[in-house]
Design an enzyme around this catalytic site. Structure first.
Site, PDB file in Angstrom:
ATOM      1  N   LYS A  39       0.822  -1.218   0.000  1.00  0.00           N
ATOM      2  CA  LYS A  39       0.000   0.000   0.000  1.00  0.00           C
ATOM      3  C   LYS A  39       0.853   1.263   0.000  1.00  0.00           C
ATOM      4  CE  LYS A  39      -3.842  -2.383   2.113  1.00  0.00           C
ATOM      5  NZ  LYS A  39      -4.516  -2.641   0.834  1.00  0.00           N
ATOM      6  N   GLY A  40       1.957   1.236   0.776  1.00  0.00           N
ATOM      7  CA  GLY A  40       2.808   2.426   0.833  1.00  0.00           C
ATOM      8  C   GLY A  40       3.440   2.714  -0.515  1.00  0.00           C
ATOM      9  N   GLU A 138       0.088  -1.213   7.041  1.00  0.00           N
ATOM     10  CA  GLU A 138       0.907  -2.414   6.813  1.00  0.00           C
ATOM     11  C   GLU A 138       2.280  -2.285   7.483  1.00  0.00           C
ATOM     12  OE1 GLU A 138      -0.990  -4.443   2.848  1.00  0.00           O
ATOM     13  OE2 GLU A 138       0.646  -3.040   2.518  1.00  0.00           O
ATOM     14  N   GLY A 214     -18.534   5.156  -6.278  1.00  0.00           N
ATOM     15  CA  GLY A 214     -17.709   6.367  -6.248  1.00  0.00           C
ATOM     16  C   GLY A 214     -17.158   6.657  -4.871  1.00  0.00           C
ATOM     17  N   ASP A 242      -5.210   2.609  -3.504  1.00  0.00           N
ATOM     18  CA  ASP A 242      -3.916   3.288  -3.335  1.00  0.00           C
ATOM     19  C   ASP A 242      -3.747   4.380  -4.393  1.00  0.00           C
ATOM     20  OD1 ASP A 242      -3.326   1.552  -1.260  1.00  0.00           O
ATOM     21  OD2 ASP A 242      -2.490   0.062  -2.634  1.00  0.00           O
ATOM     22  N   GLY A 277      -2.245  -5.820 -12.090  1.00  0.00           N
ATOM     23  CA  GLY A 277      -1.166  -5.399 -11.184  1.00  0.00           C
ATOM     24  C   GLY A 277      -1.526  -4.110 -10.479  1.00  0.00           C
TER      25      GLY A 277
END
Ligand code: RIB
Length: 296
Positions: A39-40, A138, A214, A242, A277
């Site tokens: 996520k980062g 995370e 949305g 993300d 991906g």
């Protein structure tokens, strides 16, 4: 002006199959993809592709996956000065099944669990001068608590993306500038409350993604506003949230009002789901601007 992302670097190991196996069953898959994620790192890359100067703060292991993550961040022009390689540990991995139109993910945190106070202090000069700091769940919660406290003391804007779901102290929600749960996370955080009730507690602060519908937020304590999602052919939704967070941070730092920032981030997320991906479909600035022009 820069953005600091403090969070995870994972290598995503994605298997695409026509359906999920039942417990105890083996099935044949269609495709394997090993690609950068976490996520980062995803939020950092999303923001950098849209033209922001981005610093990533995190940890990888001293293995091939760690090298792959650092190289991919470089390729996307994310500054990795504060991505520390930890000896003797594995880089975080995410084990993703892509089937029946959705993903399921198991994360092994690996080196992400070593993002501690020392790593934050080492990067403090760039965190404290950031226009906005992005955080997700995370990395260790103690580290997040430390960052939120320090940022509050020094009046640094924080965007907290409470994913994957973990109990969140109410105090954090007061301290940060933005909190961006998806609807599912928000329901767990505020059991028994309706979407409108939850949003009304955090006007212009809680930005709730509600899937294909949305994004919803409460405008100035008055009422819920929904910015509709853009309909596109979906290949893979991994990393869409993300992309939304990274793009929202970019547009907020560029001075857009919340409603417009959400519309921009919605478009970036819609762009991203059209390729496989987490980072595969994230748009460059020009690509996103073309898409927005075509929509007009
Ligand atoms: O949000 C998507 C990300 O979650 C994936 O890239 C995976 O690494 C998991 O952390």
């Amino acid at each position: 002006m820069h953005i600091a992302v403090i969070g995870s670097c994972n290598v995503d190991i994605t298997v695409e199959a026509s359906r999920r196996p039942h417990a105890g069953e083996t099935i044949i898959g269609n495709k394997l993809l090993v690609s950068p994620g976490g996520k980062g790192a995803n939020q950092a890359v999303a923001a950098a592709r849209l033209g922001a100067k981005v610093y990533m703060v995190g940890c990888v292991g001293d293995d091939a996956y760690g090298q792959m993550m650092i190289e991919s961040l470089h390729e996307n022009r994310v500054d990795t000065t504060y991505v520390i390689t930890k000896k003797g540990v594995s880089t975080g991995t995410a084990h993703i099944t892509l089937a029946e139109g959705d993903n399921s993910i198991i994360v092994l945190k690996g080196a992400n669990d070593l993002v501690g106070i020392e790593e934050i202090d080492r990067a403090w000069s760039i965190i404290s001068t950031a226009e906005i700091v992005l955080l997700q769940y995370e990395i260790p919660m103690d580290t997040i608590a430390y960052v939120i406290k320090k940022c509050k003391e020094q009046e640094i804007k924080v965007l907290l993306n409470p994913a994957p779901f973990t109990e969140t102290p109410r105090e954090w929600m007061q301290s940060v500038a933005y909190i961006t749960p998806n609807e599912h996370e928000a329901k767990f955080l505020f059991e028994g409350q309706t979407r409108d009730e939850i949003l009304a507690m955090y006007p212009d602060k809680m930005i709730m993604t509600i899937g294909a519908e949305g994004v919803a937020y409460n405008q100035q304590g008055n009422h819920t506003v929904i910015i509709p999602g853009i309909k596109v052919p979906v290949v893979d939704t991994t990393g869409a949230g993300d992309t939304f967070n990274g793009a929202f941070a970019v547009s907020i730092t560029e001075g857009l009002p919340i409603k417009e920032a959400i519309a921009f981030a919605n478009a970036a997320a819609a762009y991203s789901v059209q390729k496989i991906g987490a980072q595969g479909g994230m748009p460059l600035r020009e690509e996103l601007e073309d898409m927005l022009l075509c929509k007009k």
